[in-house]
Motif scaffolding. Sequence first.
Motif, PDB file in Angstrom:
ATOM      1  N   UNK A  58       0.845  -1.180   0.000  1.00  0.00           N
ATOM      2  CA  UNK A  58       0.000   0.000   0.000  1.00  0.00           C
ATOM      3  C   UNK A  58       0.888   1.239   0.000  1.00  0.00           C
ATOM      4  N   UNK A  59       0.276   2.370  -0.321  1.00  0.00           N
ATOM      5  CA  UNK A  59       1.022   3.626  -0.299  1.00  0.00           C
ATOM      6  C   UNK A  59       1.604   3.882   1.079  1.00  0.00           C
ATOM      7  N   UNK A  60       0.824   3.622   2.119  1.00  0.00           N
ATOM      8  CA  UNK A  60       1.291   3.849   3.482  1.00  0.00           C
ATOM      9  C   UNK A  60       2.422   2.894   3.828  1.00  0.00           C
ATOM     10  N   UNK A  61       2.291   1.634   3.437  1.00  0.00           N
ATOM     11  CA  UNK A  61       3.350   0.657   3.706  1.00  0.00           C
ATOM     12  C   UNK A  61       4.636   1.055   2.989  1.00  0.00           C
ATOM     13  N   UNK A  62       4.480   1.502   1.753  1.00  0.00           N
ATOM     14  CA  UNK A  62       5.675   1.908   1.007  1.00  0.00           C
ATOM     15  C   UNK A  62       6.349   3.095   1.678  1.00  0.00           C
ATOM     16  N   UNK A 102      10.794   5.271   4.999  1.00  0.00           N
ATOM     17  CA  UNK A 102      11.261   5.940   6.206  1.00  0.00           C
ATOM     18  C   UNK A 102      12.244   5.062   6.971  1.00  0.00           C
ATOM     19  N   UNK A 103      11.966   3.765   7.045  1.00  0.00           N
ATOM     20  CA  UNK A 103      12.888   2.842   7.718  1.00  0.00           C
ATOM     21  C   UNK A 103      14.243   2.820   7.023  1.00  0.00           C
ATOM     22  N   UNK A 141      20.650   7.917   6.204  1.00  0.00           N
ATOM     23  CA  UNK A 141      20.036   9.206   5.845  1.00  0.00           C
ATOM     24  C   UNK A 141      20.745   9.953   4.725  1.00  0.00           C
ATOM     25  N   UNK A 142      21.972   9.588   4.383  1.00  0.00           N
ATOM     26  CA  UNK A 142      22.734  10.329   3.371  1.00  0.00           C
ATOM     27  C   UNK A 142      22.475   9.746   1.983  1.00  0.00           C
ATOM     28  N   UNK A 143      21.264   9.932   1.516  1.00  0.00           N
ATOM     29  CA  UNK A 143      20.888   9.306   0.244  1.00  0.00           C
ATOM     30  C   UNK A 143      20.523  10.327  -0.826  1.00  0.00           C
ATOM     31  N   UNK A 171      15.995  11.235  -7.604  1.00  0.00           N
ATOM     32  CA  UNK A 171      15.764   9.836  -7.935  1.00  0.00           C
ATOM     33  C   UNK A 171      15.884   8.908  -6.746  1.00  0.00           C
ATOM     34  N   UNK A 172      16.297   9.446  -5.588  1.00  0.00           N
ATOM     35  CA  UNK A 172      16.553   8.569  -4.444  1.00  0.00           C
ATOM     36  C   UNK A 172      15.328   7.805  -3.952  1.00  0.00           C
ATOM     37  N   UNK A 173      14.072   8.339  -4.059  1.00  0.00           N
ATOM     38  CA  UNK A 173      12.938   7.528  -3.598  1.00  0.00           C
ATOM     39  C   UNK A 173      12.784   6.221  -4.371  1.00  0.00           C
TER      40      UNK A 173
END
Length: 411
Positions: free
Chosen positions: A79-83, A88-89, A95-97, A306-308
């Motif tokens: 789901x969108x929320x799961x993704x 976030x995890x 965090x340096x992405x 593009x990181x997402x």
Amino acid sequence: MREPTFERAAMTIEFCDCASPDCADPARRRLFAAALPAGLMMFGANALAAAPASSASAPPRPKLTERSVLFGGDGVPMTTLEWTRHLQQLLERDPEVKDVYLAEGAVEKLEKRFAEKLGKQTAVFLPTGTLANNLALRVLCGENRHALVQHESHVYLDESNAASTLNGLHLVPLAKGRAAPTPEEVRAAIDEAENGPYPLKVGAISLESPVRRADGAMVPYDTAKAISDQARAKKIPMHLDGARLLLASGLPGFELKAYSALFDTVYVSLYKYLGAPFGAILAGESTTIDKVREWRHVFGGTIFRGWPAALPALDALEGFEARYIAAKAVAERLFAGLAQAGGFTPQRVEHGTNIAFLQVSPERAEGLVERLRRNDIYLRDIEQGRVQVDINLTLLRRSPDELIRAFTASR
């Protein structure tokens, strides 16, 4: 080839090679419009869980769970929320992405990882597979605008004449109705171009493998090598549309770098089974990929971030082959158990990857789809005693014995 659909009383789930929820082409809109996207996407199962029923009398659509097994699609629906939670995890872990216009960060890491994995000098991130295919062919062909392709390929049938409209290429389709041309067909097509009254130089040869329109069949290594050898003798570059290439993992004799070595450029999809919401990787020699980067910008493909897409693909790529081979082992044990139980006959695709078929007797077919659905297992409708079964990582959520019991239960 008939377009497979997946329909039942209160739910319509369709399949699409492009796996885009925004796909507007009716001929390609075979998407799991509700629950079963072709890959782990930020859109997909959420629509199944949340979308209103098509009529007031229709029962609610099922909500997928972490135990849901889906015998359709290449990847694991989210789901969108799961993704978003998953992303976030991943960010909390690293965090340096951040990239800026696809430079540095997770995008650069993914490009390097794929170049290494495919045995190429370098790789480039692209927003879509269509762009990857077209820029590869544009650069490889150069001024020689005559290209050989499979008739059943995405390049020829699913890209709205992009090769001719955007790149001025003339595509010559081979092997209609089959996964791959023979080396003899390729040789004849080259000879016809070179020896006509107005000789032409073939600019490139493109092969898709696996071939989705041929039920996920691979172009066998020996065939691909014979075509590649001919091409190199004629100094004709080779492109591989390997959108689902990693789904060949575990096939007898398949070795990723050896197969990729037959081609000058190799495209792999990021969203069909690697957890990204979009994106593609194109790998090859540095001079070729540098030109692709230039054309990416000209075609408007140098997006700001593009990181997402790169970050979840990086995460899924680690150990993917081992997990997928394990899922195939579950499928094989399931097929063996069903064959032994009677009323089910597994049918493999020659040189197949993640698609197989089950022939189901009338007695076994009666009520089967609905019974499985109540057990959080989803199968296409059985048509004329036969049903397509796709192998993906959701098969790892249940044991083979549990799946066999679900299929063979009387009610």
